[in-house]
Design a protein around this motif. Structure first.
Motif, mmCIF file in Angstrom:
data_model
loop_
_atom_site.group_PDB
_atom_site.id
_atom_site.type_symbol
_atom_site.label_atom_id
_atom_site.label_comp_id
_atom_site.label_asym_id
_atom_site.label_seq_id
_atom_site.Cartn_x
_atom_site.Cartn_y
_atom_site.Cartn_z
ATOM 1 N N SER A 171 -5.987 27.905 8.132
ATOM 2 C CA SER A 171 -7.057 28.686 7.512
ATOM 3 C C SER A 171 -8.266 28.689 8.431
ATOM 4 O O SER A 171 -8.293 27.986 9.450
ATOM 5 C CB SER A 171 -7.435 28.090 6.155
ATOM 6 O OG SER A 171 -7.969 26.783 6.321
ATOM 7 N N LYS A 172 -9.270 29.465 8.063
ATOM 8 C CA LYS A 172 -10.484 29.537 8.874
ATOM 9 C C LYS A 172 -11.172 28.172 8.933
ATOM 10 O O LYS A 172 -11.675 27.761 9.983
ATOM 11 C CB LYS A 172 -11.425 30.586 8.290
ATOM 12 C CG LYS A 172 -12.648 30.851 9.148
ATOM 13 C CD LYS A 172 -13.499 31.969 8.553
ATOM 14 C CE LYS A 172 -14.734 32.238 9.420
ATOM 15 N NZ LYS A 172 -15.572 33.327 8.845
ATOM 16 N N GLU A 173 -11.193 27.490 7.779
ATOM 17 C CA GLU A 173 -11.830 26.171 7.718
ATOM 18 C C GLU A 173 -10.981 25.104 8.394
ATOM 19 O O GLU A 173 -11.496 24.141 8.966
ATOM 20 C CB GLU A 173 -12.082 25.766 6.262
ATOM 21 C CG GLU A 173 -13.016 26.671 5.495
ATOM 22 C CD GLU A 173 -12.334 27.927 4.992
ATOM 23 O OE1 GLU A 173 -11.083 27.978 5.018
ATOM 24 O OE2 GLU A 173 -13.059 28.869 4.598
ATOM 25 N N HIS A 174 -9.667 25.264 8.305
ATOM 26 C CA HIS A 174 -8.752 24.259 8.859
ATOM 27 C C HIS A 174 -7.672 24.956 9.694
ATOM 28 O O HIS A 174 -6.522 25.079 9.265
ATOM 29 C CB HIS A 174 -8.101 23.452 7.726
ATOM 30 C CG HIS A 174 -9.088 22.760 6.845
ATOM 31 N ND1 HIS A 174 -9.742 21.609 7.222
ATOM 32 C CD2 HIS A 174 -9.528 23.067 5.593
ATOM 33 C CE1 HIS A 174 -10.546 21.226 6.242
ATOM 34 N NE2 HIS A 174 -10.437 22.085 5.245
ATOM 35 N N TYR A 221 -3.485 21.651 6.857
ATOM 36 C CA TYR A 221 -4.349 20.771 6.061
ATOM 37 C C TYR A 221 -3.971 20.822 4.582
ATOM 38 O O TYR A 221 -3.608 21.867 4.045
ATOM 39 C CB TYR A 221 -5.812 21.190 6.214
ATOM 40 C CG TYR A 221 -6.739 20.432 5.298
ATOM 41 C CD1 TYR A 221 -7.224 19.179 5.647
ATOM 42 C CD2 TYR A 221 -7.100 20.969 4.064
ATOM 43 C CE1 TYR A 221 -8.055 18.472 4.796
ATOM 44 C CE2 TYR A 221 -7.941 20.272 3.206
ATOM 45 C CZ TYR A 221 -8.409 19.022 3.580
ATOM 46 O OH TYR A 221 -9.225 18.322 2.726
#
Length: 259
Positions: A46-49, A91
Protein backbone atom coordinates in the motif's frame (compact mmCIF):
# COMPACT_ATOMS: atom_id res chain seq x y z
CA UNK A 1 -13.72 -17.51 8.03
CA UNK A 2 -15.83 -15.72 10.63
CA UNK A 3 -13.11 -13.16 11.29
CA UNK A 4 -12.64 -12.63 7.55
CA UNK A 5 -16.45 -12.34 7.10
CA UNK A 6 -16.54 -15.25 4.65
CA UNK A 7 -19.30 -16.72 6.82
CA UNK A 8 -21.61 -15.09 9.38
CA UNK A 9 -22.04 -16.12 13.03
CA UNK A 10 -25.34 -17.75 14.00
CA UNK A 11 -25.48 -15.39 16.98
CA UNK A 12 -23.32 -12.76 18.63
CA UNK A 13 -21.11 -10.28 16.81
CA UNK A 14 -17.49 -9.83 15.79
CA UNK A 15 -16.01 -6.39 16.46
CA UNK A 16 -12.75 -5.38 14.80
CA UNK A 17 -10.77 -2.23 15.50
CA UNK A 18 -11.08 0.41 12.80
CA UNK A 19 -8.30 0.28 10.24
CA UNK A 20 -6.98 -3.13 11.32
CA UNK A 21 -5.10 -4.86 8.51
CA UNK A 22 -5.42 -8.66 8.40
CA UNK A 23 -3.37 -10.97 6.19
CA UNK A 24 -5.07 -14.33 5.67
CA UNK A 25 -3.74 -17.55 4.19
CA UNK A 26 -6.74 -19.79 3.37
CA UNK A 27 -6.60 -23.44 2.33
CA UNK A 28 -7.33 -22.49 -1.28
CA UNK A 29 -6.20 -18.91 -1.95
CA UNK A 30 -7.39 -16.92 -4.94
CA UNK A 31 -4.49 -15.95 -7.20
CA UNK A 32 -5.30 -13.83 -10.31
CA UNK A 33 -4.03 -15.00 -13.71
CA UNK A 34 -1.79 -13.28 -16.24
CA UNK A 35 0.62 -11.67 -13.77
CA UNK A 36 4.01 -12.78 -12.49
CA UNK A 37 4.68 -14.01 -8.99
CA UNK A 38 6.61 -10.80 -8.36
CA UNK A 39 3.72 -8.61 -9.54
CA UNK A 40 1.25 -10.47 -7.34
CA UNK A 41 3.24 -9.88 -4.15
CA UNK A 42 4.01 -6.29 -5.15
CA UNK A 43 0.28 -5.58 -5.55
CA UNK A 44 -0.31 -6.44 -1.87
CA UNK A 45 1.61 -3.37 -0.72
CA UNK A 46 0.00 0.00 0.00
CA UNK A 47 1.01 3.65 -0.14
CA UNK A 48 1.60 3.67 3.62
CA UNK A 49 3.32 0.28 3.63
CA UNK A 50 4.95 -0.44 0.25
CA UNK A 51 6.59 -3.80 -0.35
CA UNK A 52 10.32 -3.65 -1.01
CA UNK A 53 11.76 -5.40 -4.08
CA UNK A 54 14.46 -7.24 -2.13
CA UNK A 55 11.84 -8.58 0.33
CA UNK A 56 9.71 -9.96 -2.49
CA UNK A 57 12.62 -11.67 -4.24
CA UNK A 58 13.94 -13.07 -0.95
CA UNK A 59 10.58 -14.55 0.09
CA UNK A 60 9.87 -16.04 -3.33
CA UNK A 61 13.36 -17.55 -3.53
CA UNK A 62 13.05 -19.07 -0.04
CA UNK A 63 9.68 -20.58 -1.01
CA UNK A 64 11.19 -21.88 -4.26
CA UNK A 65 9.16 -19.76 -6.65
CA UNK A 66 10.41 -17.97 -9.76
CA UNK A 67 9.59 -14.22 -9.48
CA UNK A 68 9.12 -14.04 -13.26
CA UNK A 69 6.83 -17.11 -13.50
CA UNK A 70 3.27 -16.38 -14.65
CA UNK A 71 0.60 -17.33 -12.10
CA UNK A 72 -1.28 -19.26 -14.82
CA UNK A 73 1.49 -21.88 -14.81
CA UNK A 74 1.51 -22.51 -11.05
CA UNK A 75 0.28 -25.72 -9.42
CA UNK A 76 -2.07 -25.64 -6.44
CA UNK A 77 0.83 -26.05 -4.03
CA UNK A 78 2.81 -23.26 -5.71
CA UNK A 79 -0.19 -20.92 -5.48
CA UNK A 80 -0.38 -21.64 -1.75
CA UNK A 81 3.31 -20.79 -1.39
CA UNK A 82 2.82 -17.60 -3.40
CA UNK A 83 -0.08 -16.57 -1.16
CA UNK A 84 2.08 -17.32 1.88
CA UNK A 85 4.89 -15.14 0.49
CA UNK A 86 2.38 -12.33 0.06
CA UNK A 87 1.18 -12.69 3.65
CA UNK A 88 4.74 -12.65 4.96
CA UNK A 89 6.00 -9.68 2.96
CA UNK A 90 3.03 -7.28 3.10
CA UNK A 91 2.19 -5.30 6.26
CA UNK A 92 -0.51 -6.48 8.67
CA UNK A 93 -1.64 -6.14 12.28
CA UNK A 94 -2.93 -9.72 12.46
CA UNK A 95 -1.71 -12.73 10.49
CA UNK A 96 -4.14 -15.65 10.11
CA UNK A 97 -2.67 -18.88 8.76
CA UNK A 98 -4.73 -21.98 7.92
CA UNK A 99 -2.41 -25.01 7.75
CA UNK A 100 0.64 -22.93 6.74
CA UNK A 101 3.06 -25.87 6.43
CA UNK A 102 1.01 -27.58 3.69
CA UNK A 103 3.04 -27.89 0.46
CA UNK A 104 6.27 -26.85 2.23
CA UNK A 105 9.39 -28.99 2.47
CA UNK A 106 11.57 -29.01 5.60
CA UNK A 107 13.76 -26.15 4.39
CA UNK A 108 10.73 -23.93 3.74
CA UNK A 109 9.17 -24.83 7.10
CA UNK A 110 12.36 -23.78 8.91
CA UNK A 111 12.31 -20.48 6.99
CA UNK A 112 8.68 -19.89 8.01
CA UNK A 113 9.41 -20.81 11.64
CA UNK A 114 12.24 -18.28 11.85
CA UNK A 115 10.02 -15.63 10.30
CA UNK A 116 7.18 -16.24 12.77
CA UNK A 117 9.54 -16.28 15.76
CA UNK A 118 10.60 -12.73 14.82
CA UNK A 119 7.07 -11.61 13.91
CA UNK A 120 5.93 -8.96 16.41
CA UNK A 121 2.26 -8.63 15.44
CA UNK A 122 -0.72 -10.86 16.18
CA UNK A 123 -0.63 -14.43 14.87
CA UNK A 124 -3.65 -16.75 14.79
CA UNK A 125 -2.94 -20.16 13.30
CA UNK A 126 -4.59 -23.52 12.70
CA UNK A 127 -2.23 -26.43 12.08
CA UNK A 128 -1.84 -30.18 12.58
CA UNK A 129 1.94 -29.84 12.70
CA UNK A 130 2.66 -30.26 16.42
CA UNK A 131 6.37 -29.52 16.14
CA UNK A 132 5.58 -26.30 14.30
CA UNK A 133 3.07 -25.38 17.03
CA UNK A 134 5.64 -26.08 19.70
CA UNK A 135 8.17 -23.66 18.25
CA UNK A 136 5.93 -20.86 16.98
CA UNK A 137 3.00 -20.48 19.40
CA UNK A 138 2.73 -19.48 23.05
CA UNK A 139 -1.03 -19.60 23.49
CA UNK A 140 -3.39 -22.50 22.77
CA UNK A 141 -7.15 -22.60 22.25
CA UNK A 142 -8.82 -25.97 22.80
CA UNK A 143 -12.36 -26.64 21.62
CA UNK A 144 -13.65 -29.53 23.73
CA UNK A 145 -17.20 -30.70 24.30
CA UNK A 146 -18.70 -27.39 23.18
CA UNK A 147 -16.39 -25.20 25.28
CA UNK A 148 -13.29 -23.15 24.54
CA UNK A 149 -10.35 -23.48 26.93
CA UNK A 150 -7.41 -21.06 26.75
CA UNK A 151 -3.88 -21.94 27.80
CA UNK A 152 -0.98 -19.50 28.08
CA UNK A 153 1.47 -22.18 26.97
CA UNK A 154 3.25 -23.77 24.04
CA UNK A 155 2.11 -27.16 22.77
CA UNK A 156 3.98 -29.45 25.21
CA UNK A 157 2.96 -27.28 28.20
CA UNK A 158 -0.61 -27.30 26.90
CA UNK A 159 -0.67 -31.11 26.99
CA UNK A 160 0.35 -31.07 30.66
CA UNK A 161 -2.20 -28.38 31.57
CA UNK A 162 -4.94 -30.17 29.66
CA UNK A 163 -4.28 -33.40 31.55
CA UNK A 164 -4.41 -31.50 34.84
CA UNK A 165 -7.74 -29.97 33.81
CA UNK A 166 -9.20 -33.36 32.89
CA UNK A 167 -8.08 -34.80 36.24
CA UNK A 168 -9.72 -31.89 38.12
CA UNK A 169 -12.93 -32.33 36.15
CA UNK A 170 -12.91 -36.09 36.79
CA UNK A 171 -12.60 -35.50 40.56
CA UNK A 172 -15.40 -32.94 40.46
CA UNK A 173 -17.64 -35.31 38.48
CA UNK A 174 -16.95 -38.10 40.95
CA UNK A 175 -17.89 -35.81 43.83
CA UNK A 176 -21.14 -34.70 42.15
CA UNK A 177 -22.09 -38.30 41.32
CA UNK A 178 -21.61 -39.30 44.97
CA UNK A 179 -23.87 -36.44 46.11
CA UNK A 180 -26.45 -37.33 43.46
CA UNK A 181 -26.50 -40.95 44.59
CA UNK A 182 -27.12 -39.93 48.22
CA UNK A 183 -29.83 -37.45 47.27
CA UNK A 184 -31.50 -39.93 44.90
CA UNK A 185 -31.75 -42.49 47.71
CA UNK A 186 -33.33 -39.83 49.92
CA UNK A 187 -35.78 -38.78 47.16
CA UNK A 188 -36.79 -42.43 46.66
CA UNK A 189 -37.87 -42.84 50.28
CA UNK A 190 -41.25 -41.37 49.46
CA UNK A 191 -43.35 -38.25 49.88
CA UNK A 192 -43.60 -38.51 53.68
CA UNK A 193 -39.84 -38.47 54.13
CA UNK A 194 -39.49 -35.49 51.78
CA UNK A 195 -42.06 -33.43 53.67
CA UNK A 196 -39.84 -33.44 56.71
CA UNK A 197 -36.85 -32.10 54.79
CA UNK A 198 -36.07 -28.59 53.77
CA UNK A 199 -37.36 -27.43 50.43
CA UNK A 200 -33.91 -26.34 49.24
CA UNK A 201 -32.71 -29.97 49.28
CA UNK A 202 -35.28 -30.96 46.67
CA UNK A 203 -34.36 -27.91 44.57
CA UNK A 204 -30.66 -28.78 44.86
CA UNK A 205 -31.37 -32.32 43.69
CA UNK A 206 -33.23 -30.99 40.65
CA UNK A 207 -30.32 -28.71 39.79
CA UNK A 208 -27.74 -31.48 40.25
CA UNK A 209 -29.83 -33.77 38.05
CA UNK A 210 -29.30 -31.36 35.14
CA UNK A 211 -25.54 -31.95 35.29
CA UNK A 212 -24.11 -33.45 32.10
CA UNK A 213 -21.08 -35.68 32.51
CA UNK A 214 -18.26 -36.10 30.02
CA UNK A 215 -18.46 -39.32 28.01
CA UNK A 216 -15.17 -41.15 27.50
CA UNK A 217 -15.29 -43.29 24.37
CA UNK A 218 -12.61 -45.21 22.54
CA UNK A 219 -12.78 -45.78 18.79
CA UNK A 220 -11.96 -49.39 18.02
CA UNK A 221 -12.01 -51.19 14.66
CA UNK A 222 -12.76 -54.72 15.81
CA UNK A 223 -12.75 -55.89 12.18
CA UNK A 224 -8.97 -55.46 12.01
CA UNK A 225 -8.37 -58.40 14.31
CA UNK A 226 -11.47 -60.38 13.45
CA UNK A 227 -11.72 -60.40 9.68
CA UNK A 228 -8.50 -59.25 8.06
CA UNK A 229 -5.91 -61.76 7.02
CA UNK A 230 -2.19 -61.38 7.58
CA UNK A 231 -1.65 -59.40 4.36
CA UNK A 232 -3.73 -56.21 4.05
CA UNK A 233 -2.40 -54.66 0.82
CA UNK A 234 -0.33 -56.15 -1.93
CA UNK A 235 0.98 -54.22 -4.94
CA UNK A 236 2.54 -56.04 -7.89
CA UNK A 237 4.50 -54.47 -10.76
CA UNK A 238 2.85 -51.06 -10.35
CA UNK A 239 3.86 -48.02 -12.37
CA UNK A 240 2.75 -44.40 -12.55
CA UNK A 241 3.52 -41.69 -15.08
CA UNK A 242 2.25 -38.24 -16.06
CA UNK A 243 2.72 -38.10 -19.80
CA UNK A 244 6.39 -38.91 -20.41
CA UNK A 245 7.38 -38.21 -16.80
CA UNK A 246 7.65 -41.63 -15.14
CA UNK A 247 7.43 -41.55 -11.34
CA UNK A 248 8.07 -45.27 -10.78
CA UNK A 249 7.97 -48.65 -12.50
CA UNK A 250 7.77 -52.31 -11.42
CA UNK A 251 6.88 -51.29 -7.87
CA UNK A 252 6.09 -54.11 -5.42
CA UNK A 253 4.82 -53.75 -1.87
CA UNK A 254 3.23 -55.97 0.75
CA UNK A 255 1.60 -54.37 3.83
CA UNK A 256 1.04 -56.83 6.66
CA UNK A 257 -1.56 -56.47 9.39
CA UNK A 258 1.12 -55.75 11.99
CA UNK A 259 2.93 -53.10 9.89
Amino acid sequence: KLIMEEINPLKGEIIKSGGIRINYLPQEPYIPNDITCYQYVLSLGSKEHPVEEFEINSALTKLKLNPKELTNHLSGGQKRRLALAGCMVSYCDLLILDEPTNHLDNEMILYLEKYLMRFNKGLFMVTHDRYFLERCCNKMFELDNGKIYTYEANYSEFLVLKQERLEREAKEEKKIKAILKTELEWMNRGVEARRTKQKYRIERFKELSKTTFREHKDFVFDSVETYLGRKIIEIKNASKAYGEKVLFEDFNLAVLRTD
